[in-house]
Design a protein around this motif. Structure first.
Motif, PDB file in Angstrom:
ATOM      1  N   ILE A   1      59.629  46.596  11.874  1.00  0.00           N
ATOM      2  CA  ILE A   1      59.390  47.352  13.117  1.00  0.00           C
ATOM      3  C   ILE A   1      57.891  47.523  13.356  1.00  0.00           C
ATOM      4  CG2 ILE A   1      59.669  49.609  14.217  1.00  0.00           C
ATOM      5  CD1 ILE A   1      62.400  49.800  12.831  1.00  0.00           C
ATOM      6  N   GLY A   2      57.156  47.872  12.308  1.00  0.00           N
ATOM      7  CA  GLY A   2      55.717  48.069  12.467  1.00  0.00           C
ATOM      8  C   GLY A   2      55.007  46.792  12.886  1.00  0.00           C
ATOM      9  N   THR A   3      55.305  45.685  12.211  1.00  0.00           N
ATOM     10  CA  THR A   3      54.656  44.413  12.552  1.00  0.00           C
ATOM     11  C   THR A   3      55.033  43.957  13.959  1.00  0.00           C
ATOM     12  OG1 THR A   3      54.790  43.791  10.217  1.00  0.00           O
ATOM     13  CG2 THR A   3      54.307  42.037  11.785  1.00  0.00           C
ATOM     14  N   ALA A   4      56.323  44.071  14.273  1.00  0.00           N
ATOM     15  CA  ALA A   4      56.772  43.658  15.613  1.00  0.00           C
ATOM     16  C   ALA A   4      56.091  44.494  16.686  1.00  0.00           C
ATOM     17  CB  ALA A   4      58.289  43.795  15.718  1.00  0.00           C
ATOM     18  N   ALA A   5      55.933  45.791  16.422  1.00  0.00           N
ATOM     19  CA  ALA A   5      55.300  46.660  17.420  1.00  0.00           C
ATOM     20  C   ALA A   5      53.847  46.262  17.640  1.00  0.00           C
ATOM     21  CB  ALA A   5      55.394  48.115  16.972  1.00  0.00           C
ATOM     22  N   VAL A   6      53.122  45.985  16.545  1.00  0.00           N
ATOM     23  CA  VAL A   6      51.704  45.609  16.674  1.00  0.00           C
ATOM     24  C   VAL A   6      51.566  44.324  17.480  1.00  0.00           C
ATOM     25  CG1 VAL A   6      49.686  44.792  15.407  1.00  0.00           C
ATOM     26  CG2 VAL A   6      50.936  46.797  14.597  1.00  0.00           C
ATOM     27  N   ILE A   7      52.334  43.307  17.113  1.00  0.00           N
ATOM     28  CA  ILE A   7      52.216  42.004  17.789  1.00  0.00           C
ATOM     29  C   ILE A   7      52.676  42.100  19.242  1.00  0.00           C
ATOM     30  CG2 ILE A   7      53.161  39.660  17.842  1.00  0.00           C
ATOM     31  CD1 ILE A   7      53.009  39.646  14.831  1.00  0.00           C
ATOM     32  N   ALA A   8      53.796  42.781  19.473  1.00  0.00           N
ATOM     33  CA  ALA A   8      54.298  42.887  20.847  1.00  0.00           C
ATOM     34  C   ALA A   8      53.311  43.634  21.733  1.00  0.00           C
ATOM     35  CB  ALA A   8      55.657  43.591  20.847  1.00  0.00           C
ATOM     36  N   MET A   9      52.741  44.710  21.213  1.00  0.00           N
ATOM     37  CA  MET A   9      51.811  45.492  22.039  1.00  0.00           C
ATOM     38  C   MET A   9      50.544  44.695  22.364  1.00  0.00           C
ATOM     39  SD  MET A   9      53.381  48.254  22.661  1.00  0.00           S
ATOM     40  CE  MET A   9      54.887  47.292  22.567  1.00  0.00           C
ATOM     41  N   ILE A  10      50.021  43.981  21.369  1.00  0.00           N
ATOM     42  CA  ILE A  10      48.818  43.172  21.617  1.00  0.00           C
ATOM     43  C   ILE A  10      49.130  42.073  22.631  1.00  0.00           C
ATOM     44  CG2 ILE A  10      47.200  41.530  20.577  1.00  0.00           C
ATOM     45  CD1 ILE A  10      47.332  43.179  18.022  1.00  0.00           C
ATOM     46  N   ALA A  11      50.272  41.408  22.452  1.00  0.00           N
ATOM     47  CA  ALA A  11      50.624  40.299  23.348  1.00  0.00           C
ATOM     48  C   ALA A  11      50.892  40.795  24.764  1.00  0.00           C
ATOM     49  CB  ALA A  11      51.847  39.560  22.803  1.00  0.00           C
ATOM     50  N   ILE A  12      51.570  41.936  24.898  1.00  0.00           N
ATOM     51  CA  ILE A  12      51.858  42.470  26.236  1.00  0.00           C
ATOM     52  C   ILE A  12      50.565  42.874  26.933  1.00  0.00           C
ATOM     53  CG2 ILE A  12      52.911  44.420  27.459  1.00  0.00           C
ATOM     54  CD1 ILE A  12      55.209  44.254  25.404  1.00  0.00           C
ATOM     55  N   GLY A  13      49.658  43.504  26.199  1.00  0.00           N
ATOM     56  CA  GLY A  13      48.369  43.864  26.792  1.00  0.00           C
ATOM     57  C   GLY A  13      47.590  42.641  27.228  1.00  0.00           C
ATOM     58  N   HIS A  14      47.617  41.596  26.398  1.00  0.00           N
ATOM     59  CA  HIS A  14      46.918  40.358  26.742  1.00  0.00           C
ATOM     60  C   HIS A  14      47.535  39.717  27.979  1.00  0.00           C
ATOM     61  CE1 HIS A  14      44.796  36.567  26.111  1.00  0.00           C
ATOM     62  NE2 HIS A  14      45.952  35.944  26.267  1.00  0.00           N
ATOM     63  N   ASN A  15      48.861  39.658  28.027  1.00  0.00           N
ATOM     64  CA  ASN A  15      49.531  39.051  29.179  1.00  0.00           C
ATOM     65  C   ASN A  15      49.259  39.838  30.456  1.00  0.00           C
ATOM     66  OD1 ASN A  15      50.699  36.867  27.877  1.00  0.00           O
ATOM     67  ND2 ASN A  15      52.441  38.071  27.177  1.00  0.00           N
ATOM     68  N   ALA A  16      49.189  41.168  30.324  1.00  0.00           N
ATOM     69  CA  ALA A  16      48.892  41.983  31.509  1.00  0.00           C
ATOM     70  C   ALA A  16      47.490  41.690  32.025  1.00  0.00           C
ATOM     71  CB  ALA A  16      49.028  43.461  31.158  1.00  0.00           C
ATOM     72  N   GLN A  17      46.543  41.520  31.111  1.00  0.00           N
ATOM     73  CA  GLN A  17      45.181  41.194  31.530  1.00  0.00           C
ATOM     74  C   GLN A  17      45.130  39.830  32.210  1.00  0.00           C
ATOM     75  OE1 GLN A  17      42.935  41.676  27.857  1.00  0.00           O
ATOM     76  NE2 GLN A  17      41.962  43.508  28.684  1.00  0.00           N
ATOM     77  N   GLN A  18      45.827  38.854  31.610  1.00  0.00           N
ATOM     78  CA  GLN A  18      45.848  37.513  32.187  1.00  0.00           C
ATOM     79  C   GLN A  18      46.476  37.523  33.577  1.00  0.00           C
ATOM     80  OE1 GLN A  18      44.481  34.648  30.813  1.00  0.00           O
ATOM     81  NE2 GLN A  18      43.578  36.184  29.465  1.00  0.00           N
ATOM     82  N   GLN A  19      47.553  38.317  33.721  1.00  0.00           N
ATOM     83  CA  GLN A  19      48.213  38.389  35.020  1.00  0.00           C
ATOM     84  C   GLN A  19      47.294  39.016  36.056  1.00  0.00           C
ATOM     85  OE1 GLN A  19      50.884  37.128  36.092  1.00  0.00           O
ATOM     86  NE2 GLN A  19      51.178  38.172  38.038  1.00  0.00           N
ATOM     87  N   SER A  20      46.557  40.030  35.624  1.00  0.00           N
ATOM     88  CA  SER A  20      45.623  40.689  36.532  1.00  0.00           C
ATOM     89  C   SER A  20      44.570  39.698  37.034  1.00  0.00           C
ATOM     90  CB  SER A  20      44.949  41.862  35.818  1.00  0.00           C
ATOM     91  OG  SER A  20      43.957  42.429  36.624  1.00  0.00           O
ATOM     92  N   VAL A  21      44.011  38.925  36.110  1.00  0.00           N
ATOM     93  CA  VAL A  21      42.999  37.937  36.503  1.00  0.00           C
ATOM     94  C   VAL A  21      43.610  36.878  37.407  1.00  0.00           C
ATOM     95  CG1 VAL A  21      41.481  36.123  35.645  1.00  0.00           C
ATOM     96  CG2 VAL A  21      41.601  38.319  34.456  1.00  0.00           C
ATOM     97  N   ARG A  22      44.839  36.474  37.088  1.00  0.00           N
ATOM     98  CA  ARG A  22      45.515  35.427  37.875  1.00  0.00           C
ATOM     99  C   ARG A  22      45.727  35.890  39.317  1.00  0.00           C
ATOM    100  NH1 ARG A  22      49.483  35.013  34.603  1.00  0.00           N
ATOM    101  NH2 ARG A  22      48.335  33.709  33.154  1.00  0.00           N
ATOM    102  N   GLN A  23      46.009  37.190  39.495  1.00  0.00           N
ATOM    103  CA  GLN A  23      46.218  37.709  40.841  1.00  0.00           C
ATOM    104  C   GLN A  23      44.973  37.516  41.702  1.00  0.00           C
ATOM    105  OE1 GLN A  23      47.343  41.729  39.798  1.00  0.00           O
ATOM    106  NE2 GLN A  23      49.456  41.360  40.388  1.00  0.00           N
ATOM    107  N   PHE A  24      43.821  37.713  41.107  1.00  0.00           N
ATOM    108  CA  PHE A  24      42.587  37.565  41.883  1.00  0.00           C
ATOM    109  C   PHE A  24      42.197  36.098  42.033  1.00  0.00           C
ATOM    110  CE2 PHE A  24      42.279  41.916  40.393  1.00  0.00           C
ATOM    111  CZ  PHE A  24      41.944  42.564  41.566  1.00  0.00           C
ATOM    112  N   MET A  25      42.464  35.305  41.005  1.00  0.00           N
ATOM    113  CA  MET A  25      42.059  33.907  41.070  1.00  0.00           C
ATOM    114  C   MET A  25      42.769  33.167  42.195  1.00  0.00           C
ATOM    115  SD  MET A  25      39.693  33.634  38.933  1.00  0.00           S
ATOM    116  CE  MET A  25      39.465  31.866  38.904  1.00  0.00           C
TER     117      MET A  25
END
Length: 400
Positions: free
Chosen positions: A39-63
Motif C-alpha cells: 500500500i505504501g509503495t503503491a501510494a507513493v508511485i501513484a501519487m507521483i505519477a498522477i501529479g506528473h500526468n496532471a502537469q503534463q495535461q496542463s501544459v498540453r492544454q496550452f500547447m
C-alpha cells in the motif's frame, strides 16, 4: 569458512532461500506486513505519477493554442462598476506592435430543446478571428466567416454536436431564434485561459450575441478578448501595452490581463505542492508498513531464539545473524515494493484514463518507490537484527 568465502554467491542464495522459507512459515504476519509495504509503495508511485500526468495535461492544454496567448477580462472598478469591452478595443489591441491577433469572446448560457428534454449549453459569440487564433478547424462543414456576421448560423463544438445529434445543414433553437448549423468543430483541448470549453459550446457570430442574449436576460457583451503576442515580444511588454490602452482611453477602464505562461507557472507550482503533499501521505503509509515489517522481524527473533542460539553456538558470528535477519527484512520489503510498484502504476494509469489524460510515468517514480520500500524495510529490520545478534547462545538454548 572465513573472510569473503563466507559471503560467496552460494551463501547469499541460501540466505535468500532461507529468508523466504521463514517468511512463509510466519504466514499471516508476513502477509500483513507485506500488505503495508504494498500500500505504501503503491501510494507513493501513484501519487507521483498522477501529479506528473496532471502537469503534463496542463501544459498540453496550452500547447494546443500556443503559449503566446493572453486573455484580457473585465475587472471591477473601485466603485464596483464593471465596464464593457468593445469591438473598438479589439481592433485597437490588434494594432499594438506586440500583438498579432485579437478576437472577442462573449459567453452566455441557453437551454436547447432536444428530444423532449432541454440541454443547458454555453453559447460563445465569436468572430472568424477566433478560429485562427484558437487554431479551431472544422471536422464537418465550415467555420464561421465574415459574411456570417448578421446571419443566424452556428458552428457546434464536437461534444455539443454529439449531445444535440445535429449535423451541418440542420438547425438548433437558441432562445427565440433558430440557427442553421454550418459546421462541426474538430475536438479541441480545453484551454484554461478561455472562459468556456469550446467542445461543448455553440459558436455563433459575436455581432448577433446581444440580439440572442436579450431574450435570455443577459447582456451578451464581450467578456474576454483573446490576444496572440507578436513573435519575440515579451509577456511583460504585451501586458504593459494592453494596460496602457485601457488606461489611456477617454474612459479609463480596469482590466485583468493574464498570460499563458503565468497560468502554466501557477498551475505547475500548485501541482508541485499537491505532489509533495500526496507523496508525503504515501511516505507515511510506507513508514506504517515498515513498522509492520519490524514487528514481524521482532516476533521471528523471539520465536527463533533457540535456533539463533544454536547457530551462535556452532560458530556463527553476530554479523552472520544480523545478515540473516536483514535479508529476511529486505526480501519482505522488496517483494512488497515490487507488487506495490505494479499496483501504483496500474492505479495511475486507470486514473489518467478516467480523467481523459495521456498516461506518462515519470522516470523517477519507480526507482523512488522501490528505493523507499527497500530502505524502509532495511531500517525496520535493523533493530531486530542487532537484537538477534546480541543474544546469549547459552541463555537462548536454555530458554523456551
Amino acid at each position: 569458512m572465513s573472510g569473503w568465502g563466507r559471503w560467496a554467491p552460494g551463501v547469499w542464495r541460501e540466505l535468500v532461500a532461507d529468508a523466504f522459507r521463514n517468511l512463509r512459515a510466519a504466514g499471516q504476519r508476513s502477509l500483513l506486513a507485506l500488505l503495508g509495504i504494498v500500500i505504501g509503495t503503491a501510494a507513493v508511485i501513484a501519487m507521483i505519477a498522477i501529479g506528473h500526468n496532471a502537469q503534463q495535461q496542463s501544459v498540453r492544454q496550452f500547447m494546443a493554442m500556443g503559449i503566446d496567448i493572453l486573455a484580457v477580462r473585465k475587472d471591477f472598478a473601485p466603485s464596483g462598476a464593471v465596464f464593457a469591452l468593445t469591438a473598438e478595443d479589439v481592433a485597437a489591441l490588434a494594432r499594438l506592435p506586440s500583438i498579432t491577433d485579437a478576437a472577442p469572446l462573449a459567453v452566455a448560457g441557453v437551454e436547447i430543446p432536444r428530444a423532449g428534454t432541454r440541454l443547458m449549453l454555453p453559447i460563445a459569440g465569436v468572430t472568424p478571428d477566433m478560429f485562427r487564433l484558437a487554431r479551431l478547424t472544422a471536422a464537418a462543414g465550415r467555420p464561421l466567416g465574415a459574411a456570417d456576421a448578421a446571419l443566424t448560423v452556428a458552428v457546434l463544438g464536437a461534444e455539443a454536436a454529439r449531445l444535440l445529434g445535429t449535423a451541418p445543414g440542420g438547425t438548433v433553437a437558441l432562445g427565440r431564434y433558430r440557427y442553421t448549423v454550418v459546421g462541426i468543430l474538430a475536438p479541441v483541448v480545453p484551454n484554461p485561459l478561455l472562459p468556456v470549453d469550446l467542445n461543448g459550446a455553440v459558436l455563433i457570430p459575436q455581432p448577433g450575441m446581444k440580439r440572442l442574449a436579450a431574450g435570455l436576460g443577459t447582456d451578451g457583451e464581450i467578456a474576454t478578448i483573446i490576444l496572440r503576442k507578436a513573435p519575440g515580444a515579451e509577456d511583460s511588454a504585451a501586458v504593459a501595452a494592453v494596460a496602457a490602452h485601457f488606461a489611456a482611453s477617454p474612459r479609463p477602464r480596469p482590466v485583468h490581463t493574464q498570460t499563458a505562461r503565468q497560468l502554466i507557472a501557477a498551475q505547475a507550482e500548485q501541482m508541485t505542492v499537491y505532489t509533495a503533499l500526496l507523496s508525503a501521505i504515501g511516505g507515511i503509509s510506507l513508514i506504517v508498513g515498515g513498522v509492520g515489517v519490524m514487528n514481524v522481524m521482532l516476533m521471528n527473533v523471539v520465536e527463533r531464539r533457540r535456533e539463533i542460539g544454536l547457530r551462535l553456538a556452532l560458530g556463527a558470528r553476530p554479523r552472520d545473524i544480523r545478515a540473516m535477519v536483514l535479508v529476511e527484512s529486505a526480501a519482505l520489503s522488496l517483494t512488497g515494493g515490487g507488487i506495490g510498484t505494479a499496483v501504483g502504476v496500474a492505479a495511475a494509469a486507470v486514473y489518467a484514463r478516467t480523467a481523459g489524460w495521456d498516461v506518462a510515468l515519470p522516470a523517477v517514480a519507480v526507482p523512488l518507490g522501490l528505493g523507499m520500500s527497500v530502505a524502509v524495510g532495511l531500517l525496520s529490520g535493523l533493530y531486530p537484527a542487532v537484537s538477534a545478534s546480541r543474544l546469549d547462545p547459552i541463555a537462548s538454548l536454555r530458554g523456551e
